[in-house]
Scaffold this motif. Structure first.
Motif, mmCIF file in Angstrom:
data_model
loop_
_atom_site.group_PDB
_atom_site.id
_atom_site.type_symbol
_atom_site.label_atom_id
_atom_site.label_comp_id
_atom_site.label_asym_id
_atom_site.label_seq_id
_atom_site.Cartn_x
_atom_site.Cartn_y
_atom_site.Cartn_z
ATOM 1 N N ARG A 1 0.832 -1.207 0.000
ATOM 2 C CA ARG A 1 0.000 0.000 0.000
ATOM 3 C C ARG A 1 0.855 1.241 0.000
ATOM 4 N NH1 ARG A 1 -4.743 0.028 3.881
ATOM 5 N NH2 ARG A 1 -4.246 2.237 3.831
ATOM 6 N N ILE B 1 2.377 1.778 -3.504
ATOM 7 C CA ILE B 1 1.472 2.273 -4.551
ATOM 8 C C ILE B 1 0.934 3.670 -4.245
ATOM 9 C CG2 ILE B 1 0.848 0.019 -5.480
ATOM 10 C CD1 ILE B 1 -1.778 0.186 -3.962
ATOM 11 N N ASN C 1 3.015 1.473 -9.816
ATOM 12 C CA ASN C 1 1.716 0.789 -9.893
ATOM 13 C C ASN C 1 1.765 -0.550 -9.182
ATOM 14 O OD1 ASN C 1 0.669 2.757 -11.542
ATOM 15 N ND2 ASN C 1 1.287 1.700 -13.412
ATOM 16 N N GLU D 1 -4.640 -7.158 -7.272
ATOM 17 C CA GLU D 1 -5.388 -5.913 -7.485
ATOM 18 C C GLU D 1 -6.773 -6.003 -6.857
ATOM 19 O OE1 GLU D 1 -3.635 -3.670 -11.416
ATOM 20 O OE2 GLU D 1 -5.314 -5.042 -11.668
ATOM 21 N N LEU E 1 -6.323 -5.372 -3.087
ATOM 22 C CA LEU E 1 -5.837 -4.101 -2.541
ATOM 23 C C LEU E 1 -6.576 -2.884 -3.075
ATOM 24 C CD1 LEU E 1 -1.976 -4.433 -2.235
ATOM 25 C CD2 LEU E 1 -3.756 -4.985 -0.604
ATOM 26 N N ILE E 2 -7.134 -2.973 -4.284
ATOM 27 C CA ILE E 2 -7.805 -1.801 -4.855
ATOM 28 C C ILE E 2 -9.292 -2.086 -4.910
ATOM 29 C CG2 ILE E 2 -7.997 -0.309 -6.880
ATOM 30 C CD1 ILE E 2 -5.008 -0.822 -7.319
ATOM 31 N N ARG E 3 -10.034 -1.270 -4.175
ATOM 32 C CA ARG E 3 -11.464 -1.572 -4.032
ATOM 33 C C ARG E 3 -12.309 -0.714 -4.965
ATOM 34 N NH1 ARG E 3 -13.473 -2.127 1.866
ATOM 35 N NH2 ARG E 3 -15.028 -3.326 0.743
#
Lengths: 335, 253
Positions: B92, B95, B100, B248, B251-253
């Motif tokens: 986290r 990024i 990326n 992805e 971690l990326i919501r």
């Protein structure tokens, strides 16, 4: 009508003071118009069908400090996570320095500094290595990154602890290191998610002093906080959010004046009905547990005189942002 | 979407951390293959006169080189990457910089690959010193370790993308990694086994690796060699893309 030119970009655009122009049919009087550095428009995000942010819009001018306040679950963290790509919004858009978060994320992250809520320092590295390695992620070359790290370690008062391992640091030191780390790329925009939560008073005051220094240097800041004194002191403007929406937005002073007035009178464990004469006289009263709050505005001297005659225990004090917050959001727990 | 410069920066972070404990990391890397070689190899030689015309120790030696690569890359991209992704929030924080998430994943796999190559170099050198392997083509072993490390690093990263907690890796090691190690032709020839057993072994990437390692270790061409290279590269691509998707999603919501 006089001609004017709108310049896109972060530089301020000056209009003559009396300029009136029409924006989508409504008349707007413009003093000094400023291209916002950050603009959020209609931002929405749901998690598994549960809305977290619903159509939020706000702007931040260059060099302005803007606060997002709200109870837990109001959508503050989701909002700022949308700004650096950790959360993908369902709708709406966000521009930072004229760049769209959806398409120019790498460039946005290059000019922003992020101080997250949770500790995410690299525990495998020492204090100074944390700054060096973080700087390398931005592509800052070694000599320059070391020079900046030295400067930042002094700025956050960690120069004497530079060789320490992260697990050896106190909570306040970690937070200072997080702030120092977020400054390694000399950001134009600093995003701070609850920067002083859990810190002792000394550490909080040091963090505040450093944030004020950054403000003087012209860094645009967006911060979330649960501390009203912090918001009142640091923020030029702030928004109180609740249930994913913005409830109110203004300067701290204006919010207090508008929603509470200059002073608050607290009645401590009053007998039943003690506040009734005041509410009947048109004074706003709020009852919570064993305290009744009166917002008497211009009737303050009058109210104090009457109270001293009744023998009810009371206290009068200047109104603050916390009064506004609790009035708008309510006093019920949010957990 | 993936810029090699950013991948290199993540790789460099891992290299910086490794320089703090590198000596210790060699104990497992080199120690384990040597244990198999001495205890299993010399122990079994009392029962097995020769396999495919050579001593048992020489027979198992090539596979042990890549076993070191496989385990190093797998540990790196399971326990170590999972810790960085979850407990330490390292992913986290990376990024939040211009890097990326796909580059973070690629950087971790590249680092796992590097560990695999270092191990292969060390173990090959030891086996050559012991006189067990002597073909000049042995010097190409690091290239094969590159494939091996990238393949098992990517496979491990898929496991990391799926793992809810550390217990998941116990299953991964018991059900995937250990069978791969034991059933890939390192310790016994697969030729002549029944059809289903051969088919099963052929589906394991480690089988391809072990076959390729014998080509380089003995300097003896195998008709499957180039096919194995192609299969390995394709597997790396598929596993890498899958691992990026899985991580992805987390971690990326």
């Amino acid at each position: 009508m006089r001609k004017f030119r709108v310049v896109l970009g972060p530089s301020p655009v000056h209009f003559p003071d009396d300029t009136a122009l029409r924006v989508r049919g409504s008349k707007v009087t413009v003093g000094v118009a400023m291209e916002p550095y950050l603009a959020v428009d209609g931002l929405s995000k749901s998690y598994d069908g549960v809305p977290a942010v619903r159509g939020l819009s706000f702007t931040i001018s260059p060099a302005e400090t803007y606060g997002l306040l709200g109870p837990n679950g109001a959508g503050k963290s989701t909002t700022i996570s949308c700004l650096y790509g950790l959360v993908r919004p369902d709708a709406g858009r966000a521009l930072i320095g004229g760049l769209d978060v959806r398409t120019e994320l790498r460039r946005i992250k290059a000019l922003a500094g992020i101080v997250p809520q949770d500790d995410c320092l690299d525990p495998d590295l020492s204090v100074e290595e944390n700054l060096w390695v973080y700087g390398h992620y931005f592509g800052i070359e070694s000599g320059e990154v070391r020079r900046r790290a030295d400067e930042l370690l002094r700025f956050v008062e960690l120069a004497d602890h530079r060789k320490k391992k992260v697990p050896e640091l106190s909570g306040g030191m970690r937070r200072r290191l997080l702030i120092g780390r977020a400054l390694i790329n000399q950001p134009k925009l600093l995003i701070l998610d609850e920067p002083t939560t859990g810190l002792d008073p000394q550490a909080r005051h040091l963090v505040w002093s450093r944030l004020r220094e950054l403000k003087r240097r012209g860094v645009t800041m967006l911060l979330t906080t649960h501390y009203m004194d912090e918001a009142q002191m640091l923020c030029d403007r702030l928004a109180i959010m609740d249930h994913g929406r913005m409830s109110v937005e203004s300067t701290p002073r204006e919010l207090i004046d508008r929603h509470v007035g200059a002073s608050v009178v607290e009645l401590h464990a009053p007998p039943p009905g003690a506040a009734r004469p005041f509410s009947e006289a048109g004074i706003e009263t709020h009852e919570f547990e064993d305290i009744v709050y009166l917002f008497p505005r211009d009737q303050t001297p009058d109210v104090l005189r009457k109270l001293s005659e009744t023998g009810v225990a009371f206290a009068s004090r200047p109104a603050n942002l916390e009064d506004v917050f609790l009035k708008i959001v309510g006093r019920g727990l949010r957990d | 979407m993936i810029d090699a410069r950013y991948v290199a920066r993540v790789w460099r972070r891992n290299a910086v951390v490794w320089t703090k404990y590198w000596l210790g990391s060699f104990v497992g890397t080199v120690g384990e293959p040597l244990l198999y070689l001495f205890l299993l190899g010399y122990g079994m030689e009392r029962l097995i006169k020769e396999v495919e015309g050579m001593s048992y120790s020489r027979f198992i030696a090539p596979g042990l080189i890549l076993t070191a690569s496989m385990y190093d890359a797998t540990f790196e991209c399971t326990y170590a990457s999972f810790t960085r992704m979850t407990k330490q929030n390292t992913y986290r924080s990376i990024i939040s910089t211009p890097v990326n998430l796909s580059e973070v994943v690629a950087g971790d796999i590249l680092w796992a690959t590097t560990r695999g190559v270092i191990s292969a170099v060390l173990v090959s050198a030891l086996l050559a010193l012991l006189g067990l392997l002597d073909s000049p083509t042995l010097i190409f072993m690091p290239l094969l370790a590159l494939l091996c490390g990238a393949l098992f690093g990517s496979l491990a990263m898929v496991a990391t993308g799926l793992a809810r907690d550390y217990d998941f890796f116990t299953y991964f090691f018991t059900l995937v990694v250990s069978p791969m190690f034991l059933f890939s032709g390192i310790f016994f020839p697969l030729e002549g086994m029944s059809g289903w057993a051969v088919a099963l072994a052929e589906s394991l990437p480690m089988t391809w690796m072990v076959r390729m390692s014998r080509v380089l270790a003995y300097g003896r061409m195998d008709p499957a060699f180039f096919g194995d290279i192609v299969k390995s590269i394709l597997s790396i691509l598929v596993l890498f893309i899958l691992s990026v998707r899985l991580i992805e999603r987390r971690l990326i919501r």
